[in-house]
Design a protein around this motif. Structure first.
Motif, PDB file in Angstrom:
ATOM      1  N   GLU A  61       0.783  -1.227   0.000  1.00  0.00           N
ATOM      2  CA  GLU A  61       0.000   0.000   0.000  1.00  0.00           C
ATOM      3  C   GLU A  61       0.825   1.292   0.000  1.00  0.00           C
ATOM      4  OE1 GLU A  61      -2.429   0.545   3.391  1.00  0.00           O
ATOM      5  OE2 GLU A  61      -1.315  -0.820   4.649  1.00  0.00           O
ATOM      6  N   LEU A  63       2.895   4.385  -1.254  1.00  0.00           N
ATOM      7  CA  LEU A  63       2.956   5.108  -2.511  1.00  0.00           C
ATOM      8  C   LEU A  63       4.392   5.543  -2.751  1.00  0.00           C
ATOM      9  CD1 LEU A  63      -0.040   7.455  -1.807  1.00  0.00           C
ATOM     10  CD2 LEU A  63      -0.066   5.317  -3.037  1.00  0.00           C
ATOM     11  N   TYR A  65       6.410   8.133  -4.127  1.00  0.00           N
ATOM     12  CA  TYR A  65       6.217   9.487  -4.641  1.00  0.00           C
ATOM     13  C   TYR A  65       7.162   9.834  -5.773  1.00  0.00           C
ATOM     14  CZ  TYR A  65       3.110  10.230  -0.725  1.00  0.00           C
ATOM     15  OH  TYR A  65       2.079  10.139   0.167  1.00  0.00           O
ATOM     16  N   MET A  68       5.198   8.552  -8.857  1.00  0.00           N
ATOM     17  CA  MET A  68       3.835   9.035  -9.040  1.00  0.00           C
ATOM     18  C   MET A  68       3.772  10.210  -9.996  1.00  0.00           C
ATOM     19  SD  MET A  68       1.157  10.294  -6.275  1.00  0.00           S
ATOM     20  CE  MET A  68       1.487   9.350  -4.860  1.00  0.00           C
ATOM     21  N   LEU A  90      -0.873   4.716  -9.068  1.00  0.00           N
ATOM     22  CA  LEU A  90      -0.627   5.549  -7.897  1.00  0.00           C
ATOM     23  C   LEU A  90       0.799   5.420  -7.413  1.00  0.00           C
ATOM     24  CD1 LEU A  90      -3.536   5.379  -5.375  1.00  0.00           C
ATOM     25  CD2 LEU A  90      -2.436   7.376  -6.299  1.00  0.00           C
ATOM     26  N   ARG A  92       2.055   2.368  -6.474  1.00  0.00           N
ATOM     27  CA  ARG A  92       2.178   1.264  -5.541  1.00  0.00           C
ATOM     28  C   ARG A  92       2.823   0.080  -6.239  1.00  0.00           C
ATOM     29  NH1 ARG A  92      -3.746   0.795  -3.183  1.00  0.00           N
ATOM     30  NH2 ARG A  92      -4.199   0.979  -5.406  1.00  0.00           N
ATOM     31  N   GLU A 250     -10.247  -1.799  -0.780  1.00  0.00           N
ATOM     32  CA  GLU A 250      -8.878  -1.333  -0.623  1.00  0.00           C
ATOM     33  C   GLU A 250      -8.493  -1.388   0.840  1.00  0.00           C
ATOM     34  OE1 GLU A 250      -6.599  -0.357  -2.667  1.00  0.00           O
ATOM     35  OE2 GLU A 250      -7.781  -0.573  -4.478  1.00  0.00           O
TER      36      GLU A 250
ATOM     37  N   ILE C 325       0.524  17.288  -4.460  1.00  0.00           N
ATOM     38  CA  ILE C 325       0.737  15.942  -4.984  1.00  0.00           C
ATOM     39  C   ILE C 325      -0.523  15.427  -5.655  1.00  0.00           C
ATOM     40  CG2 ILE C 325       1.082  13.545  -4.310  1.00  0.00           C
ATOM     41  CD1 ILE C 325       3.237  14.265  -2.609  1.00  0.00           C
ATOM     42  N   ILE C 401      -6.607   6.950  -1.151  1.00  0.00           N
ATOM     43  CA  ILE C 401      -5.429   6.192  -0.756  1.00  0.00           C
ATOM     44  C   ILE C 401      -4.273   7.134  -0.437  1.00  0.00           C
ATOM     45  CG2 ILE C 401      -3.674   4.598  -1.590  1.00  0.00           C
ATOM     46  CD1 ILE C 401      -5.836   3.200  -3.140  1.00  0.00           C
ATOM     47  N   ALA C 402      -4.065   8.112  -1.326  1.00  0.00           N
ATOM     48  CA  ALA C 402      -2.987   9.069  -1.090  1.00  0.00           C
ATOM     49  C   ALA C 402      -3.205   9.806   0.215  1.00  0.00           C
ATOM     50  CB  ALA C 402      -2.900  10.057  -2.253  1.00  0.00           C
ATOM     51  N   GLN C 405      -2.441   7.740   3.274  1.00  0.00           N
ATOM     52  CA  GLN C 405      -1.005   7.581   3.490  1.00  0.00           C
ATOM     53  C   GLN C 405      -0.396   8.855   4.069  1.00  0.00           C
ATOM     54  OE1 GLN C 405       0.924   4.722   2.881  1.00  0.00           O
ATOM     55  NE2 GLN C 405      -1.084   3.771   2.732  1.00  0.00           N
ATOM     56  N   MET C 406      -0.865   9.990   3.544  1.00  0.00           N
ATOM     57  CA  MET C 406      -0.314  11.259   4.033  1.00  0.00           C
ATOM     58  C   MET C 406      -0.629  11.459   5.505  1.00  0.00           C
ATOM     59  SD  MET C 406      -1.474  13.619   0.877  1.00  0.00           S
ATOM     60  CE  MET C 406      -0.861  13.368  -0.778  1.00  0.00           C
ATOM     61  N   LYS C 408      -0.791   9.478   7.805  1.00  0.00           N
ATOM     62  CA  LYS C 408       0.008   8.669   8.734  1.00  0.00           C
ATOM     63  C   LYS C 408       1.065   9.521   9.401  1.00  0.00           C
ATOM     64  CE  LYS C 408      -0.482   3.989   7.147  1.00  0.00           C
ATOM     65  NZ  LYS C 408      -0.259   3.073   6.068  1.00  0.00           N
TER      66      LYS C 408
END
Lengths: 304, 305, 538
Positions: A61, A63, A65, A68, A90, A92, A250, C325, C401-402, C405-406, C408
Motif C-alpha cells: 500500500e 505510494l 512518490y 507518481m 498511484l 504502488r 482497498e 501531490i 489512498i494518497a 497515506q499522508m 500517517k
C-alpha cells in the motif's frame, strides 16, 4: 531361495497388498503429463503467493512518490527501483500487490468451492438417500433456486451489505452448490442400492450416520473432480464482481481487480499493469484446469 | 412427453412468484432509495415523489399492486430513474438487442465449439488436438472484460475496420459476439472433445467400424449424437453465464441491452426495472432449462418422460 | 435599491450590445462540408423533460432542445434567450421580462409568456413530483415553498403573464444573482398542449415539442441521442451545426479510444492522462475551470467522532494533506489545489488571504499540524483512528489512498470504506461517517451557491456544521449592497473552524477535435450550445 511374491504371500511373509482404487487413481494421475504440468504450475503460483512476500521491497500500500505522476516513464518493471513488476497508477508496487491479489483470489476460489461442496453434498446426499417425496420436493426447490439469476442476487447482496469479504466468499460459493447437489443426488441414488448400504441399514445404523459414514466417502471422487472444476469458476466470478467495482475493499485487492484496472490503461503505455496480474491469473486457471482434468481422468478410467 | 412439459410449466409459475418476492424484498432492504441523491431532497419534495410512485405504501400493498399490474395489463410499472420511460419500454428497447447478440453468440459458440471439439477428438494426440486444447483453455481463462477493450483497440483504433460501439447495424454485432462467445466456445470445445473421445472408444462405435462403415458416417451419424449429451447439459448454466457476460458487452460496446439495465437498476434502486428484468431472465432460464431437458431426452433413449 | 436596478439593467444592456448571435463565424473562415457534432455521455439520459431532469448531462442535451429566458455566452455572461431584457422594481422583488415575438415552438406555435408560467408552476407542483422543485424555492419565487408542500395551489406561484410577450416574476427577497439563475434547465418553458396531449410519452423523439435550436430525432436509451437543426428556431439562419449526436459510453477509457478513432468530437480525459495527451495532441487537449469543488466533509455533529469536534484536529487533518501531490501527480489535469470552499473562478469572488494557504509551505503545514494534534492530545502514543468513505470510482480511490497515506505522518490511521453511490450518499445524509468524500457543483455563477450549503438551514449540511456567525453573514449577504466582503468573512470562518477539508477545484479536462469551434472557453459552468458551434474546413 528366491520366492515369487505370490509364494511369499502364501508363506505369510507379506500381508496381501492389494491395490486400492485410490492408489490406482494416483498412479494414473501421475502418469498424465498434462496433469503433472498443471500441478507444477499450481505449485509455483501457491509458492509465489505464500513466499513471494519475502522478496518484495515495497508493501502493497505504500505510494512511491518518486514515480507518481510519471508512471509511463518511471513506473515500469525494474530491478533497481525495487518494483519488479512495475507500479500501478498511484505508484504502488505491483509485485507486492500481485502477490496479495493472488492470495485473495486463491482464497476465494478455495473457500467458495469448499462452501459449494459442503452445502451441495449434504443437500444432494440427503435428498438422494431420502428418496420419494422428500427427494422430489428438495429437487424441485433446487430447480426453483436455479432459475434465480444468481449473479443478480449476489450484486444485490454486495450492494446491500457493503463490501465484506465474508459475503463475497459465501455469496460466490452459494452460486454453485445447486449443480453439485444435483450430481451428488444422482450418485447417491446409485450408491444407495449397493449391498453395503443395505447391510448397514439392516443392522440398524441410523440414516444420518449412513449418509455421513458410508455414502459421502464414496462420493469423494466425484466431489473432488467437480470441486477442482469449481475453483476456476469461483475465481472468474470474483473477477467479474471486481470489474463491477463490488469486490474486495482497498487496500486489499484480487487478481480480478488488478486485471480490471490494468485493462483500462493498456492504451496508455503501461502494459505491465495488465500483463503481470493477467499472467498469474491465467497460470492459476491453467493449472487448475489441467489438474481438474487429470483428476477426472484418474478417477473415472473410462475417460481417455 | 406432453405431460412432462405441462408439469414443468406448471412449476414455472410458483418459481416465478418466489423469484418476484425474493427480489422485491432484497431490493427494498438495501439502504438508499431511487431518490437518494447528492442534493438531499427537501422532505416535502421527497414525500411528493414517494406518493407519486406509491413508495410510501406498506410493502405488501406495493407488491400486490405490482403483481396486479402485471396480471391485468402486462404492465411492469414506471422506471423511477428514467422517468420518461416505463419498464415495458426499457425492456422492449433492450431485450431484442441482447437477444440478437446473445443468440448469435450462442450459435457461434456451439457450432465452432463442437466442430473444434470433434476435430480434436478425431485427431486425438495430433498437433491439432494439442493446439485446440491449448487455445480453448487460453480462451476460457481470458476474462471478457479484458478482451473487450483489446478488441476495440485493435479493430477500431488501429485497424479502423469496425465501429467501437453502438447498435446501428450488423457491423456493430461483430465485436460483441466475439467477446461474448469466445469463452463458451472454448468450454464447449473441451466438453465435446472429451465426450467424443469417450464415445469413440465405446462398444457400439467399435461395432459400427467393424461393420465397415465409412469413418465419416461413423462419426457424424453414430458418435455425434450421444457425444452431445454433456454439451447439452452444459447449455443450461452456459445460458445464465451468458446473460451475466452480456453486462460486460453492454458496458464496453454501448449496445443499450438489458444486462447493463439490470446492474444499473440495482445500483440506482430502480425497483421496477430491476424486478422486470429479473422476471424476464428468470422466465427465460426456466424456459431454456426445459428446452435443454427435452433435447436431452430426445437424444438419450434411456430417458423417458 | 435604485442603484442596483440601474446597475443590473445597464449590465444587461451592455451585454446585449455585444451579444453573440448563434454561431459567430469570423471573417475568412471556411466551413466544412460536414456539420455534425458528436459528443460523449457517460450514462443514459434520465429524462428529456426540463422540469424532471436532474443532471448535468441531461442539461447539456436539453439546452439544445429548449431555450430559457437567458443564455450564457463563452465567457459566462448573460445574453438574451427568449427574453430580450428585463426591469427590476425599486425593492428588487419584481422582475418584468420582455420576451421576443419571433420565438416559435417546433410545431409552429409561438412561444408566449404563458409557456413559462405553465412550466414554472409545473416545476413546483407536487403532482409533477420533480426532484428539482426546490430550485423554485431557491429562486425565492413567491409561494414556492407552500406550493411544494401542497398547502397552496400552483396557480398562486409568483409568476404571471402580463401579456403574450411580457412576463412578471415576484420574489420574496431581493437576490442580486437572480438573472443568472434563469440559465438553468429547470426554468425552461414547455408547451402545455404538447404535454397534455401525450402525457408521459411527450418526450419521445417525434412527439417532443421544444423551442430550442434543435429537434429530437432519435433517442435510444443508453446508446445515443440524435438532434437535428430546427427550422422554427428564431435564429435558425445563424445556426451552422446541422446535427448533434450524443453517444453513451460507460467506460471513460473506452470513450477516449473511440475519440482517437474519430468517432467522437469531444470526450473527457481520464485522470492522469492529460500531460501525455497535451504533449501528443497540443491543440486538442484542453483544461478549463469547472464549477465544482471536491472536499472531504467532516462529521462534526452529534453522531460524529469525538476527535472531530475539536477544531485543532480538523485543521491538522486539512494541513497535512498535500494537495499539490494530488493535483500534480494524481489528477494532472490542470485542476487547482483548494484551500477554501468556493471555486476560484466564480464571478467576482476572491478568497480572503489565509495563513495556511499563503504563508506556509507544505513542510511547515505538516509541522503545524503535528503541533495542533499534540495540543489536542494526540501523538505517537495516542494515535487517532478515523474512517474515510468514498463512492466507487478510480479517481476517488486514488485520492483517498494518497490522503490516508499522508495522514500517517500525524499518527492518524485512516480506514478506507468504499461504498456504492447510493449507500455512500445515504450514509452521509444520516451522518453515518467520520470523513466522507463530497463534491458540490454550483447551480449558478455566484459564490452563494457554495456558501449557502454550510448554513444550518440549508438542508444539505451533512456535516452538521452549525455556526451562528456564519449563518448571520449569509443571511445578510442576500440584502447587502455588495455581498463580496461578507463572503470573504464567511470563508475566513470556514478556515478557522475547518468543518470541511478542501482538496481541489474542478477543471474540465477534455479532448476536443481541432476543427470544432464555438465551445465556451471561459465559462465556469461549461454551458455550451450546439447553435454556437461550427466546424472549420482544414
Amino acid at each position: 531361495m528366491v520366492m515369487t511374491s505370490e509364494q511369499r504371500v502364501e508363506a505369510g511373509e507379506i500381508v496381501g497388498k492389494g491395490r486400492s482404487p485410490w492408489a490406482d487413481a494416483r498412479r494414473r494421475f501421475f502418469r498424465n503429463k498434462a496433469a503433472l504440468m498443471g500441478l507444477v504450475i499450481l505449485g509455483f503460483v501457491v509458492a509465489f503467493a505464500l513466499f513471494g512476500g519475502y522478496f518484495a521491497q515495497w508493501s502493497n500500500e505504500e505510494l512511491d512518490y518518486n514515480v507518481m505522476g510519471q508512471i509511463v516513464e518511471l513506473g515500469g518493471p525494474s530491478i533497481e527501483s525495487g518494483h519488479y513488476f512495475g507500479t500501478d497508477d498511484l505508484g504502488r508496487d505491483l509485485f507486492a500487490r500481485t502477490i496479495q491479489g493472488t492470495q485473495i483470489s486463491l482464497a476465494v476460489g478455495l473457500v467458495g468451492a469448499l462452501i459449494a461442496c459442503i452445502v451441495g453434498t449434504l443437500y444432494g446426499a440427503v435428498a438422494g438417500y431420502a428418496g420419494g417425496r422428500t427427494d422430489g420436493i428438495m429437487m424441485r426447490l433446487v430447480d426453483i433456486f436455479m432459475a434465480v439469476p444468481y449473479m443478480f442476487v449476489l450484486i444485490l447482496l454486495l450492494v446491500m451489505y457493503g463490501r465484506s469479504i465474508t459475503i463475497l466468499f459465501a455469496g460466490i460459493g452459494l452460486i454453485s452448490w445447486m449443480e453439485m447437489a444435483r450430481i451428488v443426488r444422482g450418485q447417491t441414488l446409485t450408491i444407495k442400492g449397493r449391498e453395503f448400504v443395505e447391510a448397514a441399514r439392516a443392522t440398524g445404523v441410523s440414516a444420518p450416520v449412513i449418509i455421513l459414514r458410508h455414502i459421502v466417502p464414496n462420493l469423494l471422487g466425484v466431489i473432488a473432480v467437480y470441486a477442482t472444476l469449481l475453483v476456476p469458476l469461483m475465481i472468474l466470478t470474483e473477477s467479474f464482481i471486481s470489474f463491477l467495482g463490488l469486490g474486495v475493499q482497498e487496500p486489499l485487492t484480487s487478481l480480478g481487480a488488478l486485471i480490471s484496472e490494468g485493462a483500462g490503461t493498456i492504451a496508455y503505455g503501461t502494459t505491465w499493469q495488465l500483463g503481470f496480474p493477467l499472467l498469474f491469473f491465467c497460470l492459476t486457471l491453467f493449472g487448475l484446469f489441467f489438474v481438474g482434468d487429470g483428476l477426472r481422468d484418474a478417477l473415472d478410467p473410462k475417460d481417455r | 412427453m406432453l405431460s412432462y412439459i405441462l408439469k414443468r410449466l406448471a412449476i414455472a409459475i410458483p418459481t416465478l412468484l418466489v423469484l418476484i418476492v425474493i427480489s422485491f424484498l432484497l431490493m427494498h432492504s438495501a439502504p438508499g432509495g431511487p431518490f437518494t441523491s447528492e442534493r438531499e431532497l427537501p422532505p416535502q419534495v421527497l414525500a411528493n415523489l414517494n406518493a407519486k410512485y406509491g413508495l410510501d405504501d406498506p410493502l405488501w400493498k406495493q407488491i400486490g399492486s405490482y403483481m396486479w399490474g402485471i396480471v391485468s395489463d402486462f404492465d411492469f410499472g414506471p422506471s423511477f430513474v428514467y422517468k420518461d420511460r416505463s419498464v415495458n419500454e426499457i425492456i422492449a428497447q433492450g431485450f431484442p438487442i441482447t437477444l440478437t447478440y446473445g443468440l448469435l453468440s450462442f450459435a457461434v459458440a456451439v457450432i465452432v465449439g463442437v466442430s473444434l471439439g470433434v476435430a480434436a477428438a478425431v485427431r486425438h494426440n495430433s498437433l491439432l488436438d494439442y493446439v485446440a486444447v491449448g487455445v480453448s483453455i487460453g480462451a476460457q481463462v481470458l476474462p471478457n472484460f479484458v478482451m473487450a477493450p483489446i478488441l476495440v483497440l485493435v479493430f477500431t483504433l488501429w485497424l479502423g475496420w469496425l465501429p467501437g460501439g453502438g447498435w446501428q447495424g450488423p457491423e456493430y454485432w461483430i465485436m460483441p459476439v466475439i467477446a461474448l462467445s469466445t469463452s463458451f466456445m472454448a468450454s464447449i470445445a473441451r466438453i465435446t472433445r472429451s465426450s467424443m473421445l469417450e464415445v469413440l472408444t465405446s462398444n457400439h462405435i467399435r461395432t459400427a467400424r467393424a461393420k465397415g462403415l465409412p469413418e465419416r458416417r461413423v462419426i457424424l451419424r453414430h458418435a455425434l449424437k450421444p457425444a452431445m449429451l454433456p454439451v447439452i447439459s452444459y447449455l443450461g448454466p452456459a445460458f445464465v453465464a451468458m446473460i451475466t457476460g452480456s453486462v460486460v458487452v453492454d458496458i464496453y460496446f454501448s449496445t443499450g441491452g438489458i444486462g447493463k439495465a439490470f446492474v444499473d437498476s440495482a445500483l440506482n434502486r430502480d425497483y421496477a426495472v430491476m424486478m422486470g428484468v429479473t422476471i424476464l431472465v428468470g422466465a427465460l432460464t426456466i424456459f431454456f432449462n426445459l428446452v435443454v431437458d427435452i433435447l436431452y431426452g430426445w437424444i438419450d433413449p434411456k430417458i423417458r418422460y | 435599491m435604485k442603484f442596483r436596478t440601474t446597475l443590473a439593467s445597464s449590465a444587461l444592456a451592455l451585454s446585449l450590445a455585444f451579444q453573440a448571435q448563434a454561431a459567430d463565424v469570423p471573417e475568412g473562415v471556411t466551413l466544412a462540408e460536414d456539420q455534425n457534432y458528436t459528443f460523449w455521455l457517460l450514462d443514459a439520459i434520465k429524462s428529456m423533460d426540463p422540469q424532471i431532469n436532474t443532471d448535468v448531462e441531461g442539461s447539456d442535451v436539453l439546452r439544445n432542445l429548449f431555450e430559457g429566458l437567458y443564455n450564457e455566452d463563452g465567457n459566462g455572461e448573460l445574453v438574451p434567450g427568449v427574453a430580450l431584457e428585463h426591469e427590476v422594481s425599486e425593492d428588487g422583488k419584481t422582475y418584468t421580462f420582455k420576451l421576443r415575438d419571433d420565438a416559435k415552438w417546433s410545431n409552429g406555435d409561438p412561444v408566449t409568456a404563458n409557456d413559462f408560467v405553465y412550466s414554472w408552476r409545473r416545476l413546483a407542483d407536487p403532482a409533477t413530483a420533480s426532484e428539482y422543485a426546490w430550485y423554485m424555492e431557491l429562486m425565492q419565487v413567491e409561494n414556492a415553498p407552500e406550493i411544494i408542500a401542497g398547502s397552496t395551489s400552483p396557480e398562486e406561484l409568483g409568476i404571471r403573464a402580463v401579456d403574450d410577450h411580457t412576463l412578471e416574476v415576484k420574489i420574496t427577497t431581493p437576490l442580486p444573482y437572480f438573472p443568472q439563475m434563469l440559465v438553468h434547465g429547470s426554468t425552461f418553458p414547455v408547451l402545455q398542449s404538447a404535454v397534455e396531449e401525450h402525457g408521459d410519452d411527450w418526450t419521445d423523439a417525434g412527439t417532443l415539442v421544444g423551442n430550442g435550436a434543435y429537434k429530437l430525432v432519435e433517442h435510444q436509451l443508453g446508446e445515443r441521442v440524435v438532434m437535428e437543426k430546427s427550422d422554427t428556431y428564431w435564429d435558425a439562419e445563424n445556426v451552422v451545426m446541422e446535427k448533434l449526436t450524443a453517444l453513451t459510453i460507460n467506460d471513460v477509457n473506452q470513450a477516449l479510444t473511440r475519440y482517437l478513432a474519430g468517432e467522437l468530437d469531444r470526450v473527457d480525459i481520464p485522470a492522469g492522462q492529460y500531460p501525455r495527451l497535451k504533449e501528443e495532441y497540443p491543440e486538442q487537449a484542453v483544461s478549463t475551470p469547472y464549477n465544482c469543488s471536491y472536499i472531504y466533509m467532516l462529521n462534526v455533529g452529534e453522531k460524529g467522532p469525538e476527535a472531530l469536534k475539536d477544531a485543532r484536529v480538523r485543521k491538522a487533518l486539512a494541513y497535512t494533506i498535500d494537495r499539490d501531490i494530488i493535483v500534480d501527480r494524481i489528477l494532472q489535469g490542470g485542476q487547482k489545489p483548494s484551500y477554501n470552499w468556493t471555486h476560484w473562478a466564480i464571478a467576482d469572488f476572491e478568497r480572503p488571504e489565509l495563513d495556511w494557504a499563503d504563508n506556509m509551505d507544505q513542510a511547515q503545514r505538516v509541522e503545524k499540524a503535528k503541533e495542533l494534534m499534540a495540543e489536542a492530545g494526540y501523538g505517537p502514543d495516542k494515535p487517532l483512528d478515523l474512517t474515510l468513505q468514498y463512492n466507487t470510482s478510480e479517481d476517488h480511490k486514488k485520492i483517498a489512498i494518497a490522503a490516508s497515506q499522508m495522514l500517517k505522518q500525524i499518527n492518524v490511521n485512516v480506514t478506507l470504506d468504499n461504498y456504492e453511490w447510493k449507500i455512500h450518499t445515504d450514509r452521509m445524509q444520516n451522518q453515518d461517517y467520520d470523513m466522507a468524500r463530497y463534491a458540490w457543483c454550483g447551480d449558478y455563477n455566484e459564490a452563494s451557491t457554495y456558501l449557502d450549503l454550510l448554513t444550518s438551514y440549508s438542508g444539505h449540511n451533512n456535516g452538521e456544521f452549525y455556526n451562528d456567525a456564519y449563518d448571520k453573514l449569509m443571511k445578510d449577504s442576500k440584502t447587502a449592497e455588495d455581498p463580496q466582503p461578507l463572503y470573504k468573512e464567511a470563508e475566513s470562518i470556514l478556515a478557522e473552524e475547518m468543518p470541511i477539508i478542501p482538496i481541489y477545484h474542478y477543471a474540465n479536462v477534455d479532448m476536443i477535435a481541432e476543427d470544432i469551434e464555438g465551445l465556451p472557453e471561459n465559462n465556469v459552468n461549461n454551458t455550451w450550445y450546439g447553435k454556437d458551434l461550427y466546424r472549420t474546413a482544414e
